[in-house]
Scaffold this motif. Structure first.
Motif, PDB file in Angstrom:
ATOM      1  N   ALA A  87       0.826  -1.207   0.000  1.00 32.48           N
ATOM      2  CA  ALA A  87       0.000   0.000   0.000  1.00 32.48           C
ATOM      3  C   ALA A  87       0.858   1.253   0.000  1.00 32.48           C
ATOM      4  CB  ALA A  87      -0.931  -0.011   1.208  1.00 32.48           C
ATOM      5  N   TYR A  88       1.983   1.215   0.706  1.00 37.29           N
ATOM      6  CA  TYR A  88       2.894   2.367   0.702  1.00 37.29           C
ATOM      7  C   TYR A  88       3.446   2.609  -0.708  1.00 37.29           C
ATOM      8  CZ  TYR A  88       7.235   4.952   1.201  1.00 37.29           C
ATOM      9  OH  TYR A  88       8.255   5.858   1.034  1.00 37.29           O
ATOM     10  N   ALA A  89       3.816   1.536  -1.390  1.00 40.43           N
ATOM     11  CA  ALA A  89       4.331   1.685  -2.750  1.00 40.43           C
ATOM     12  C   ALA A  89       3.273   2.266  -3.673  1.00 40.43           C
ATOM     13  CB  ALA A  89       4.816   0.330  -3.269  1.00 40.43           C
ATOM     14  N   LEU A  90       2.037   1.829  -3.538  1.00 40.11           N
ATOM     15  CA  LEU A  90       0.960   2.363  -4.376  1.00 40.11           C
ATOM     16  C   LEU A  90       0.697   3.833  -4.088  1.00 40.11           C
ATOM     17  CD1 LEU A  90      -1.577  -0.608  -4.257  1.00 40.11           C
ATOM     18  CD2 LEU A  90      -0.352   0.213  -6.275  1.00 40.11           C
ATOM     19  N   ALA A  91       0.927   4.256  -2.860  1.00 38.04           N
ATOM     20  CA  ALA A  91       0.611   5.635  -2.482  1.00 38.04           C
ATOM     21  C   ALA A  91       1.761   6.607  -2.743  1.00 38.04           C
ATOM     22  CB  ALA A  91       0.213   5.687  -1.005  1.00 38.04           C
ATOM     23  N   HIS A  92       3.020   6.158  -2.560  1.00 40.68           N
ATOM     24  CA  HIS A  92       4.146   7.112  -2.565  1.00 40.68           C
ATOM     25  C   HIS A  92       5.306   6.709  -3.467  1.00 40.68           C
ATOM     26  CE1 HIS A  92       2.624   9.787   0.562  1.00 40.68           C
ATOM     27  NE2 HIS A  92       2.218   8.711   1.214  1.00 40.68           N
ATOM     28  N   ARG A  93       5.166   5.683  -4.224  1.00 40.33           N
ATOM     29  CA  ARG A  93       6.216   5.320  -5.179  1.00 40.33           C
ATOM     30  C   ARG A  93       5.671   5.465  -6.599  1.00 40.33           C
ATOM     31  NH1 ARG A  93      11.199   5.470  -4.295  1.00 40.33           N
ATOM     32  NH2 ARG A  93      11.623   3.768  -5.749  1.00 40.33           N
ATOM     33  N   ASP A  94       6.487   6.008  -7.474  1.00 41.93           N
ATOM     34  CA  ASP A  94       6.083   6.208  -8.863  1.00 41.93           C
ATOM     35  C   ASP A  94       6.723   5.115  -9.717  1.00 41.93           C
ATOM     36  OD1 ASP A  94       5.030   7.222 -11.144  1.00 41.93           O
ATOM     37  OD2 ASP A  94       6.408   8.928 -11.316  1.00 41.93           O
ATOM     38  N   PHE A  95       5.912   4.221 -10.230  1.00 44.28           N
ATOM     39  CA  PHE A  95       6.436   3.140 -11.071  1.00 44.28           C
ATOM     40  C   PHE A  95       5.438   2.854 -12.183  1.00 44.28           C
ATOM     41  CE2 PHE A  95       4.131   1.336  -7.507  1.00 44.28           C
ATOM     42  CZ  PHE A  95       3.273   0.420  -8.084  1.00 44.28           C
ATOM     43  N   GLY A 155      -2.089   7.583   1.406  1.00 42.50           N
ATOM     44  CA  GLY A 155      -2.164   8.681   0.451  1.00 42.50           C
ATOM     45  C   GLY A 155      -2.415  10.021   1.103  1.00 42.50           C
ATOM     46  N   ARG A 156      -2.932  10.042   2.327  1.00 37.56           N
ATOM     47  CA  ARG A 156      -3.186  11.293   3.046  1.00 37.56           C
ATOM     48  C   ARG A 156      -1.934  11.817   3.757  1.00 37.56           C
ATOM     49  NH1 ARG A 156      -8.820  12.027   4.173  1.00 37.56           N
ATOM     50  NH2 ARG A 156      -8.280  13.140   6.096  1.00 37.56           N
ATOM     51  N   ILE A 157      -0.883  11.033   3.803  1.00 38.74           N
ATOM     52  CA  ILE A 157       0.362  11.490   4.421  1.00 38.74           C
ATOM     53  C   ILE A 157       1.054  12.456   3.462  1.00 38.74           C
ATOM     54  CG2 ILE A 157       2.615  10.776   5.301  1.00 38.74           C
ATOM     55  CD1 ILE A 157       1.385   8.078   5.982  1.00 38.74           C
ATOM     56  N   PRO A 158       1.443  13.647   3.926  1.00 41.86           N
ATOM     57  CA  PRO A 158       2.063  14.626   3.018  1.00 41.86           C
ATOM     58  C   PRO A 158       3.332  14.080   2.371  1.00 41.86           C
ATOM     59  CG  PRO A 158       1.476  15.642   5.111  1.00 41.86           C
ATOM     60  CD  PRO A 158       1.289  14.165   5.287  1.00 41.86           C
ATOM     61  N   GLY A 159       3.482  14.344   1.090  1.00 41.85           N
ATOM     62  CA  GLY A 159       4.671  13.905   0.385  1.00 41.85           C
ATOM     63  C   GLY A 159       5.938  14.540   0.910  1.00 41.85           C
ATOM     64  N   GLU A 160       5.809  15.772   1.472  1.00 40.20           N
ATOM     65  CA  GLU A 160       6.988  16.445   2.026  1.00 40.20           C
ATOM     66  C   GLU A 160       7.579  15.664   3.188  1.00 40.20           C
ATOM     67  OE1 GLU A 160       4.086  17.774   1.556  1.00 40.20           O
ATOM     68  OE2 GLU A 160       4.364  19.288  -0.050  1.00 40.20           O
ATOM     69  N   ALA A 165      12.055  12.194   5.103  1.00 43.12           N
ATOM     70  CA  ALA A 165      12.586  10.930   5.616  1.00 43.12           C
ATOM     71  C   ALA A 165      13.622  10.353   4.663  1.00 43.12           C
ATOM     72  CB  ALA A 165      11.441   9.943   5.832  1.00 43.12           C
ATOM     73  N   ARG A 166      13.403  10.504   3.358  1.00 37.46           N
ATOM     74  CA  ARG A 166      14.386  10.019   2.391  1.00 37.46           C
ATOM     75  C   ARG A 166      15.685  10.811   2.489  1.00 37.46           C
ATOM     76  NH1 ARG A 166       9.765   9.884  -2.255  1.00 37.46           N
ATOM     77  NH2 ARG A 166       8.936   7.784  -1.830  1.00 37.46           N
ATOM     78  N   VAL A 167      15.553  12.120   2.684  1.00 41.75           N
ATOM     79  CA  VAL A 167      16.743  12.948   2.829  1.00 41.75           C
ATOM     80  C   VAL A 167      17.541  12.533   4.061  1.00 41.75           C
ATOM     81  CG1 VAL A 167      17.555  15.303   3.264  1.00 41.75           C
ATOM     82  CG2 VAL A 167      15.765  14.894   1.567  1.00 41.75           C
ATOM     83  N   ASP A 168      16.830  12.119   5.108  1.00 47.77           N
ATOM     84  CA  ASP A 168      17.501  11.685   6.336  1.00 47.77           C
ATOM     85  C   ASP A 168      18.163  10.322   6.191  1.00 47.77           C
ATOM     86  OD1 ASP A 168      16.863  13.987   7.654  1.00 47.77           O
ATOM     87  OD2 ASP A 168      15.042  13.175   8.587  1.00 47.77           O
ATOM     88  N   GLY A 169      17.961   9.668   5.062  1.00 51.46           N
ATOM     89  CA  GLY A 169      18.650   8.418   4.813  1.00 51.46           C
ATOM     90  C   GLY A 169      17.850   7.164   5.092  1.00 51.46           C
ATOM     91  N   LEU A 170      16.562   7.292   5.375  1.00 52.20           N
ATOM     92  CA  LEU A 170      15.740   6.109   5.626  1.00 52.20           C
ATOM     93  C   LEU A 170      15.443   5.382   4.316  1.00 52.20           C
ATOM     94  CD1 LEU A 170      13.106   7.334   8.255  1.00 52.20           C
ATOM     95  CD2 LEU A 170      15.118   5.929   8.658  1.00 52.20           C
ATOM     96  N   SER A 171      15.456   4.073   4.374  1.00 52.13           N
ATOM     97  CA  SER A 171      15.073   3.282   3.207  1.00 52.13           C
ATOM     98  C   SER A 171      13.556   3.325   3.046  1.00 52.13           C
ATOM     99  CB  SER A 171      15.540   1.836   3.375  1.00 52.13           C
ATOM    100  OG  SER A 171      14.847   1.214   4.460  1.00 52.13           O
ATOM    101  N   GLU A 172      13.096   2.907   1.870  1.00 52.16           N
ATOM    102  CA  GLU A 172      11.653   2.924   1.620  1.00 52.16           C
ATOM    103  C   GLU A 172      10.909   1.996   2.586  1.00 52.16           C
ATOM    104  OE1 GLU A 172      10.175   4.985  -0.444  1.00 52.16           O
ATOM    105  OE2 GLU A 172      12.105   5.821  -1.016  1.00 52.16           O
ATOM    106  N   MET A 173      11.492   0.845   2.886  1.00 50.28           N
ATOM    107  CA  MET A 173      10.853  -0.071   3.825  1.00 50.28           C
ATOM    108  C   MET A 173      10.803   0.533   5.219  1.00 50.28           C
ATOM    109  SD  MET A 173       9.304  -2.967   3.869  1.00 50.28           S
ATOM    110  CE  MET A 173       9.870  -3.866   2.430  1.00 50.28           C
ATOM    111  N   ALA A 174      11.875   1.229   5.610  1.00 50.54           N
ATOM    112  CA  ALA A 174      11.881   1.877   6.919  1.00 50.54           C
ATOM    113  C   ALA A 174      10.846   2.982   6.984  1.00 50.54           C
ATOM    114  CB  ALA A 174      13.274   2.425   7.217  1.00 50.54           C
ATOM    115  N   ILE A 175      10.680   3.734   5.899  1.00 49.22           N
ATOM    116  CA  ILE A 175       9.662   4.788   5.873  1.00 49.22           C
ATOM    117  C   ILE A 175       8.273   4.175   6.018  1.00 49.22           C
ATOM    118  CG2 ILE A 175       8.617   6.584   4.458  1.00 49.22           C
ATOM    119  CD1 ILE A 175      11.362   7.051   3.200  1.00 49.22           C
ATOM    120  N   ALA A 176       8.047   3.058   5.320  1.00 48.12           N
ATOM    121  CA  ALA A 176       6.733   2.415   5.366  1.00 48.12           C
ATOM    122  C   ALA A 176       6.380   1.969   6.772  1.00 48.12           C
ATOM    123  CB  ALA A 176       6.701   1.224   4.405  1.00 48.12           C
TER     124      ALA A 176
END
Length: 270
Positions: A87-95, A155-160, A165-176
């Protein structure tokens, strides 16, 4: 006056819905001679817990309850483990194909489990997994409903926030798991209530996948109990039904606020 009439209609509807449950509790508290009478009384004249004692000590109701906890708990854990990253990938990953995949999930919501029951049964039979906990748990690991609910919540979580979190070095799985999952906890609780209720009350699949009474879930166990134990005494049968229903009612009452909040976060609440 309009409000009074509306509340009166709602109260009448609530009474009609609750009456079978009240009658079930009433019969479970009555001795046998009071159940088979010409007059129907909702309140027992001589309440007794003997039916509950018989259901717990002289039948396999405790085993059925344990099976229900194992099966519903196993299904819920696997569903969350699969649904959260998807669900995280569907909401915040572009593929490529993301929209098509989400459309397929929406289409899967229209197909009841009964449509796929036969091929799933044949596959489990070839693997030799029938009459096992795996047969009761694994077919429900992937859930279109859970993916839809969590995707709407993520999807309601702000993209910013995700970008930070990505800038801080977290992986996508860690963000999820460390950011999106805690923020969507009300929706997760709402989904958990839906999942546990559906699979705790499911009779269709356990009757197909298992024949061993030691693997019977609560609804399947009630059928064994009715056939083998209750005979002409419905008191223990109603006591067993109360014991099976009570955990769901208690869980919903304890998480009612989070349940409503979770539905609101997904946009399903009108």
């Amino acid at each position: 006056m309009k409000r009074v009439i509306l509340l009166g209609l709602l109260a009448l509807g609530a009474v009609m819905v609750l009456l079978p449950f009240l009658w079930m509790v009433s019969v479970s508290l009555k001795p046998q001679e009071e159940i088979f009478t010409a007059s129907a009384r909702l309140v027992p004249r001589a309440p007794t817990l003997a039916n509950y004692w018989q259901a717990l000590t002289q039948t396999s109701i405790p085993r059925y309850l344990l099976n229900g906890v194992i099966v519903t708990g196993g299904i819920l854990v696997l569903q969350v483990l699969v649904s959260v990253p998807c669900a995280y990938a569907l909401a915040h990953r572009d593929f490529r194909g993301r929209g098509l995949l989400f459309a397929a999930i929406l289409a899967a919501l229209l197909a009841p489990f009964h449509v796929t029951a036969i091929p799933i049964f044949l596959g489990l039979a070839r693997l030799g997994w029938l009459n096992s906990y795996a047969a009761l748990i694994l077919p429900f690991t992937a859930t279109a409903f859970g993916l839809f609910l969590l995707r709407q919540a993520f999807g309601r979580i702000p993209g910013e926030l995700i970008d930070a979190a990505r800038v801080d070095g977290l992986s996508e799985m860690a963000i999820a798991w460390r950011i999106a999952f805690p923020l969507a906890m009300p929706t997760v609780i709402a989904f958990a209530i839906f999942s546990v209720t559906a699979h705790w009350n499911d009779l269709f699949w356990p009757m197909i996948a298992t024949t061993d009474p030691q693997l019977a879930t609560p609804p399947r166990g009630i059928l064994f109990f009715r056939d083998a134990e209750s005979g002409d005494n419905p008191g223990p049968l109603m006591a067993g039904a109360v014991l099976i229903t009570a955990p769901l009612v208690l869980a919903f009452l304890l998480s009612q606020r989070r349940f409503t909040q979770g539905l609101a976060n997904t946009g399903l609440k009108g």
